[in-house]
Scaffold this active site. Sequence first.
Site, PDB file in Angstrom:
ATOM      1  N   LEU A   1       0.818  -1.219   0.000  1.00 27.45           N
ATOM      2  CA  LEU A   1       0.000   0.000   0.000  1.00 27.45           C
ATOM      3  C   LEU A   1       0.853   1.271   0.000  1.00 27.45           C
ATOM      4  CD1 LEU A   1      -2.823  -0.876   2.578  1.00 27.45           C
ATOM      5  CD2 LEU A   1      -2.975  -0.816   0.096  1.00 27.45           C
TER       6      LEU A   1
ATOM      7  N   GLY B   1       5.559   2.690   3.675  1.00 27.50           N
ATOM      8  CA  GLY B   1       6.793   3.440   3.920  1.00 27.50           C
ATOM      9  C   GLY B   1       6.679   4.877   3.425  1.00 27.50           C
TER      10      GLY B   1
ATOM     11  N   ASP C   1      -0.473 -11.071  10.097  1.00 28.02           N
ATOM     12  CA  ASP C   1       0.691 -11.924   9.847  1.00 28.02           C
ATOM     13  C   ASP C   1       1.168 -12.490  11.184  1.00 28.02           C
ATOM     14  OD1 ASP C   1       0.591 -10.901   7.282  1.00 28.02           O
ATOM     15  OD2 ASP C   1       2.339  -9.579   7.511  1.00 28.02           O
TER      16      ASP C   1
ATOM     17  N   LYS D   1     -19.057   5.032   6.663  1.00 27.55           N
ATOM     18  CA  LYS D   1     -19.219   3.634   7.048  1.00 27.55           C
ATOM     19  C   LYS D   1     -18.058   3.183   7.933  1.00 27.55           C
ATOM     20  CE  LYS D   1     -21.762   0.319   4.508  1.00 27.55           C
ATOM     21  NZ  LYS D   1     -22.113  -0.106   3.157  1.00 27.55           N
TER      22      LYS D   1
ATOM     23  N   CYS E   1      29.964   1.468  -8.514  1.00 25.90           N
ATOM     24  CA  CYS E   1      30.481   0.267  -7.864  1.00 25.90           C
ATOM     25  C   CYS E   1      30.938  -0.768  -8.901  1.00 25.90           C
ATOM     26  CB  CYS E   1      29.457  -0.284  -6.884  1.00 25.90           C
ATOM     27  SG  CYS E   1      30.244  -1.184  -5.554  1.00 25.90           S
TER      28      CYS E   1
ATOM     29  N   HIS F   1      28.280   4.272  -3.702  1.00 24.15           N
ATOM     30  CA  HIS F   1      26.899   4.355  -4.199  1.00 24.15           C
ATOM     31  C   HIS F   1      26.319   5.753  -3.966  1.00 24.15           C
ATOM     32  CE1 HIS F   1      26.219   0.085  -5.084  1.00 24.15           C
ATOM     33  NE2 HIS F   1      27.113  -0.118  -4.119  1.00 24.15           N
TER      34      HIS F   1
ATOM     35  N   GLU G   1      23.825   7.105  -5.211  1.00 19.76           N
ATOM     36  CA  GLU G   1      22.356   7.140  -5.216  1.00 19.76           C
ATOM     37  C   GLU G   1      21.792   7.074  -3.791  1.00 19.76           C
ATOM     38  OE1 GLU G   1      24.259   4.674  -6.085  1.00 19.76           O
ATOM     39  OE2 GLU G   1      23.375   2.689  -5.719  1.00 19.76           O
TER      40      GLU G   1
HETATM   41  N1  GLN Z   1      30.565  -7.168  -6.891  1.00 23.28           N
HETATM   42  C1  GLN Z   1      31.407  -6.049  -6.697  1.00 23.28           C
HETATM   43  C2  GLN Z   1      32.146  -6.135  -5.359  1.00 23.28           C
HETATM   44  O1  GLN Z   1      31.800  -6.928  -4.547  1.00 23.28           O
HETATM   45  C3  GLN Z   1      30.615  -4.765  -6.760  1.00 23.28           C
HETATM   46  C4  GLN Z   1      29.655  -4.587  -5.645  1.00 23.28           C
HETATM   47  C5  GLN Z   1      28.602  -3.593  -5.940  1.00 23.28           C
HETATM   48  O2  GLN Z   1      28.425  -3.201  -7.094  1.00 23.28           O
HETATM   49  N2  GLN Z   1      27.849  -3.179  -4.944  1.00 23.28           N
HETATM   50  O3  GLN Z   1      33.080  -5.396  -5.117  1.00 23.28           O
END
Ligand code: GLN
Length: 590
Positions: A42, A45, A175, A251, A414, A543, A545
Amino acid sequence: MDLLRSVKDRTDETEFYTPLPDGYTLGSTKYVVVFGTVISGLGKGIFSSSLAKLLKDKHLRISPIKLEGYLNIDSGTLNPFRHGEVFVLDDGMETDMDLGTYERMLDQDLTRQNFATSGQIYSTVLAKERAGTYLGRDVQMIPHVTGEVKLRLRELAVRSRADVVFIEVGGTVGDIENAFYIEAMRELSYEEGEGSVVFVALTYVLTPSALGEQKSKAAQLGIKRLMEFGIHPHILACRAEQPVLEKVRQKLAVYTNVPMRRVFSMHDLPSIYLLPSIMREEGLDSELVQLLNLGGRVNSAHELRAASEWHRFSSRIGHASQEVSIGITGKYTALRDSYASIIKALEHAGVANDAKVNVEWIDTTDIHDGNVVKALETVDGIIVPGGFGTRGSEGKISCIGHARRNKLPYLGICLGFQMAVVEYARHMANLEGANSSEMDPDCKHPVIDILPEQKKIEGLGGNMRLGGQDVTLTPGTLAAELFPGADQVRMRFRHRYEVDPRYLDPLTQAGLIFSGCHPHHPIMQILELPREVHPFFIGVQFHPELTSRPLRPSPLFVGLVKAALERKSKAGKEEAGMQGMHGIKAKQEG
Ligand code: GLN
């Protein structure tokens, strides 16, 4: 309540078992608890984090916590196919993707204390049992397991000094795996006293297509289920495709004793970013403030500022003046949830560039140098995201090579960073047979190899380099330009392999630039090509992102989208020029 406080952990003298952390006073922290009923999916989060944001906008200190039903200790070993992406916190905790939603909505870094699983709760209880903490008592679901849940919440309250601890109970009421959480919430409300705990039930109003009208029965039964646990909701939030009709709300009010003004329609919206403003308009936040008696702590000037800032962002979604197409390669292309944060980061970067970003998914399993041109024909830029394992890796390398040779904007994340090193090694640094030892342990040149200090650690869980680390930027590079004024940035990592420092010389001599590295160790964290060679070719071992926020988009994504827009407009102009040429030629010939 005084009795509760004095007995602390002693379970032999009383039926009240309420372990309290040092410094905690009952009734001093406010709690909002969100339950999901009827079905999962739904958007609990998104709903919870938007509601938490509204309270934060009022200048209240908020600490969210997700209570997960599953027995895993963390999300590190979960398959992103089944469960969506693994979200890594700054302290290295691997969590459910919902924590990403909270970090983005609240623009706030969270810690492992903001994420609990049944596995964590049970293992703590079992460890305490072995340590004799329960003083000879039989250890029971109630009060010991539920007591551990309450202890976690109160510890969070003390450490975060939150005005409001915002609790999202995972799963759906009914659950088996989350039943003890629900019971713990009931006890919490009893112990904290009147006006301290508000229960919100998120429910679902069905519209069966054969009937074409909204039906409230499933919602009624879902809420009834919650009431069987002894929890009477203060607020009902009704998900539906269309605005929930007055009659249906009536309702639900009648069947649940929730006053009409607290039964809200949470129907589908064109964008999730509109949700906070709609909730505010409907008065969900003011009902919370009233129920929790928080009026005195609200800062209206702060709220006004925050609301208008958010409005400036959200009103631009869907009204961009240009479009651009970004290809994302990867193994989990079938399931968008596995790349949730990348999609969000692209949304943020789109708004920053006044552009709508269209994502094209590229399955690299069957891509090779012979067909890569066709595969990338329609995109203005590409991302090779993080990933594990060999499948599709050669296809990714083909895509990266194509992007490099054809000045197609490239962001490698990565694994996308590592594969860019392999591509460059093979084709520019004369290292034939180069690879990552993850893909080919016996390759001739393992330019990407496992970290020596990580080699010592074995087993699947917890052997990665995880969490926030500093990255030192080299002045004068594209990386430094993307983060103006910063010589160091903090980024989130989740990897096992890295560039083998023995290959740094041949790679850099061949023209590859490592523009970001670890402050003290030879761990390469950003690579790029000189701008004379390529307008935007960058790879990052971390990362980005995970730390992109709506109002503070990641510069790497903003840069990628900007470069892709420039390429598109240049291509458009060239095409127009060509057509113009044809026109002149035709005229001359005519
Ligand atoms: N598989 C690669 C590593 O372990 C890259 C990991 C990833 O992209 N998060 O370093």
